[in-house]
Scaffold this active site. Structure first.
Site, PDB file in Angstrom:
ATOM      1  N   ASP A   1       1.141  -1.528   0.375  1.00  0.00           N
ATOM      2  CA  ASP A   1      -0.303   0.059   0.135  1.00  0.00           C
ATOM      3  C   ASP A   1       0.838   0.911   0.040  1.00  0.00           C
ATOM      4  OD1 ASP A   1      -2.297   1.815   0.741  1.00  0.00           O
ATOM      5  OD2 ASP A   1      -2.812  -0.200   1.823  1.00  0.00           O
TER       6      ASP A   1
ATOM      7  N   ASP B   1     -10.278   2.159  -3.796  1.00  0.00           N
ATOM      8  CA  ASP B   1     -10.846   1.577  -2.781  1.00  0.00           C
ATOM      9  C   ASP B   1     -13.076   1.328  -2.616  1.00  0.00           C
ATOM     10  OD1 ASP B   1      -8.906   0.912  -0.819  1.00  0.00           O
ATOM     11  OD2 ASP B   1      -9.093   3.554  -0.431  1.00  0.00           O
TER      12      ASP B   1
HETATM   13  C1  DGJ Z   1      -5.927   2.017   1.922  1.00  0.00           C
HETATM   14  C2  DGJ Z   1      -6.657   0.471   0.545  1.00  0.00           C
HETATM   15  O1  DGJ Z   1      -6.835   1.406  -0.226  1.00  0.00           O
HETATM   16  C3  DGJ Z   1      -7.393  -0.431   1.437  1.00  0.00           C
HETATM   17  O2  DGJ Z   1      -8.047  -1.136   0.887  1.00  0.00           O
HETATM   18  C4  DGJ Z   1      -6.637  -0.717   2.492  1.00  0.00           C
HETATM   19  O3  DGJ Z   1      -5.801  -1.453   2.524  1.00  0.00           O
HETATM   20  C5  DGJ Z   1      -6.332   0.161   3.622  1.00  0.00           C
HETATM   21  N1  DGJ Z   1      -5.191   1.516   2.795  1.00  0.00           N
HETATM   22  C6  DGJ Z   1      -5.824   0.005   5.103  1.00  0.00           C
HETATM   23  O4  DGJ Z   1      -5.004   1.233   5.304  1.00  0.00           O
END
Ligand code: DGJ
Length: 722
Positions: free
Chosen positions: A477, A547
């Protein structure tokens, strides 16, 4: 495929279907004579140089006029491969070098060409491989001791070109690069629309279409990452064209940092494109004998609509870019813990998630953020990659997955640090930023990946983790943009290198880990789809797309992403957003990589069985039809209320069609003509139980007319050769 004829001065790159033809003029500039469908005779193209406009007029060998090029150079209209900087050509050069004397004038001329098999290796950067040939064109500056290699590659089996530069300081004093883009493309017409993908968090890659008009248009990122705000995938579409009609020229960059696509439509109504790293705050000191490689630009061409371009990109990414050795092998159904429990979990909860996830066909369980350091919320812990044993017994969780026949994966955010972490307390200088400029984003600081010690520290922590916990998958991430681009490890005259060095640090770490742990599948992510790019795809065969999994937005995000990237790379999960049924969300996730992200304990028996039905389709058809098949974009959600995508297996024996609408609609004829089938084959259709010829399905179409289609109503149709 590549040949240079010294007599005619034509350099031709072609394959069975496209041709790219250059002419080295008398002054040593490389003119771009042609880019399009393959021609049977390229010598005719010299006529392109005639006429008042578009001709190269700085030297007339026929009249043999005795004037020097320097006196008479006034031509800024000939389509060129590399424009000069600081001379009469004001369209914009891809490369600008400041000499040791501080001057800016850059004037690169042809000094020779060599041909080689394969694509060039770009030191420190991700780059393509595969069945292509490369013209390595040497350019020398008229004044500065600078040698530039222009690499042009063409693929044998797909309509894809690669372009990049290698810049060398051949002098005795340092020079500075103030612009080091990857390519130029000039076209002598402008009847195009420029299509780009603007966005923001949870609304990535909105399709924007601008008519190419007079002046400059810039599509760029200065966020330090390729960004959710603009994606590096951009294309030119012949005005009035469609998915299956008209010329389309797609551009992308094998790079994950700041980029700049600049299009000038000049007074002669041509198009001048330069594309590469953003030159904002860029300055690279090149010591004597040092080399600088620009990222690789990728161009895909289609004379028959945007789908031809998309398909070329899809095959290129899957076959010639992704390095993950197991890409193409079956990808397990993934369950991710994030949206189910966020940071609030313990061992017992995760064990129960694993049990419930098993009932919907999960084959890979992923524990997301919150398992390490003091990470019970997003204000602490980043930088401390040791298991929080008070919170989670990871060995037990992994054993439980194995007992259930599941693989196990874990979340990392390697390039970041929270001020509330042991790493930051021990090494505040590891964070990017100078005294008093530590700007937080999501309560975190960006680590200074321009500093090799920082990269080494994180590498060691991750290696220690992988050696103790043999995971199968990592979600990588990256949850903020770059601010305070000051590296305390670099001297004052190298601060212009920070943005690019951060990206090189990212590639160094990701490249090292992926080659030392080749069995681990790394998935890219950046606050959803904030770093969805070809640089990341080189190491990560898939990237978390957004997301936002709610179909209201997801329909567009997924469809638009698939215009430039293969479905196999688009991380897609079914979540528990209440807007649409689980079945609808699963059908959409099927046209991507497939997974779940919810509290599995809340699923009813009915919901489990709806999900299991789609999961069964995934297991049966994903490989041949979705992953390795050909994608057709039948109805664009940017142009209407309905979206329709179709995938056809390579042997045309099976096809999946997803038809989905957004708002409720009454009484509309809905015949959707399919594509890519074998006209002579007969197909059994799961939608109405009938059998149709491929010809019927492509000429007449599937009949989705109904009295009423509700919000996010969908039809998922399986066609199999009868
Ligand atoms: C952002 C990501 O897009 C989410 O899927 C998740 O992993 C969060 N970060 C976790 O902090």
């Amino acid at each position: 495929m590549i040949r240079y004829d010294k007599q005619s001065r034509l350099l031709v790159l072609d394959n069975g279907s496209i041709g790219y033809v250059l002419y080295v003029n008398e002054a040593g500039y490389i003119e771009t004579l042609y880019f399009g469908k393959k021609l049977s005779d390229y010598t005719e193209l010299l006529a392109v140089r005639g006429g008042e406009v578009g001709c190269s007029s700085y030297y007339d060998p026929v009249k043999n006029e005795e004037w020097s090029y320097a006196d008479k150079y006034r031509d800024d209209r000939t389509p060129l491969e590399v424009s000069s900087h600081g001379l009469a050509d004001k369209r914009g050069a891809p490369v600008v070098v400041r000499g040791a004397d501080g001057s800016f004038v850059t004037d690169l001329r042809f000094a020779g060409v060599r041909r080689s098999k394969g694509a060039p290796v770009l030191e420190g950067l991700p780059c393509a491989h595969g069945n292509c040939e490369t013209a390595d064109i040497l350019l020398e500056d008229a004044r500065l001791p600078v040698r530039v290699h222009l690499y042009l590659s063409i693929y044998a089996d797909k309509d894809v070109l690669l372009k990049s530069f290698r810049i060398e300081n051949a002098g005795r004093k340092a020079v500075r690069l103030v612009r080091a883009m990857s390519m130029q493309l000039d076209l002598p017409r402008r009847n195009y629309d420029l299509v780009h993908f603007h966005g923001r968090w949870a609304k990535e890659r909105d399709l924007c279409r601008d008519e190419v008009k007079d002046g400059v248009r810039e599509i760029s990122s200065n966020h330090g990452r390729s960004s959710a705000e603009e994606n590096p995938f951009v294309y030119l579409q012949e005005r009035g064209g469609s998915a299956d009609r008209g010329e389309a020229i797609g551009f992308n960059l094998v790079y994950s940092g700041n980029f700049k696509f600049r299009l000038l439509s000049d007074k002669f109504c041509g198009v001048h494109v330069t594309y590469g790293m953003n030159d904002e705050d860029f300055e690279w000191k090149l010591a004597p004998k040092e080399k600088f490689y620009t990222p690789q630009a990728v161009i895909a061409y289609s004379a028959e609509g945007t789908d031809g371009m998309s398909q070329a990109f899809h095959r290129f990414i899957r076959e010639d870019l992704v390095r993950y050795a197991f890409d193409g092998a079956y990808k397990p159904v993934l369950f991710n813990s994030w949206e189910g429990c966020y940071f609030n979990f313990d061992t017992e909860l995760i064990l129960s998630y694993i049990d419930d996830a098993a009932t919907i066909g999960t084959e890979l369980f992923v524990l997301d953020d919150g398992w390490f350091g003091a990470r019970d919320h997003d204000r602490a812990g980043l930088g401390d990659w040791t298991v929080n044993k008070k919170k989670i017994d990871l060995a037990r969780v992994m054993a439980h997955c194995r007992e259930r026949g599941m693989k196990f994966g874990i979340w990392f955010e390697p390039e970041m640090v929270n001020p509330d972490s042991s790493l930051f307390r021990a090494h505040p200088e590891y964070a990017l930023g100078g005294e008093g400029t530590l700007g937080l984003g999501r309560h975190q600081l960006h680590l200074d990946f321009a500093n090799a010690d920082v990269v080494e520290n994180i590498y060691r922590q991750m290696k220690a983790f992988f050696d103790e916990y043999p995971v199968d998958y990592v979600k990588w991430d990256y949850n903020r943009t770059v601010t305070d681009h000051i590296s305390r490890a670099l001297p004052a005259d190298r601060q212009g290198e920070v943005y690019h060095r951060l990206v090189l640090g990212y590639y160094a770490l990701l490249g090292r880990l992926t080659s030392e742990y080749p069995h681990i599948m790394f998935e890219g992510c950046a606050s959803g789809g904030g770093r969805f790019d070809m640089g990341t795809l080189c190491y990560c065969p898939q990237i978390w797309c957004s997301d936002e999994s709610d179909p209201a937005q997801r329909i567009d995000i997924q469809f638009n992403t698939s215009l430039g990237y293969p479905l196999s790379s688009i991380g897609s999960h079914v979540n528990d957003s209440p807007v649409a049924s689980y079945a609808a969300k699963a059908a959409l996730a099927l046209f991507g990589t497939y997974g779940y992200e919810m509290d599995p304990r809340k699923l009813t028996e009915q919901e489990c069985s709806a999900l299991s039905e789609t999961t069964a389709l995934y297991k049966k058809y994903h490989g041949d039809v979705i992953e390795r098949g050909t994608l057709y974009h039948l109805l664009s959600p940017s142009e209407g209320n309905t979206m329709c995508m179709q995938c056809v297996s390579r042997d045309k024996s099976a096809s999946l069609v997803l038809f989905m609408n957004k708002l409720k609609e009454w009484d509309i004829f809905r015949f959707v003509r399919l594509r890519g089938l074998d006209a002579k084959k007969r197909y059994a259709c799961s939608f109405d139980g009938r059998t149709y010829s491929g010809e019927y399905l492509m000429r007449v179409g599937l009949n989705f007319s109904e009295e009423m289609l509700a919000e996010f109503d969908f039809r998922l149709v399986v066609l199999t050769e009868a």
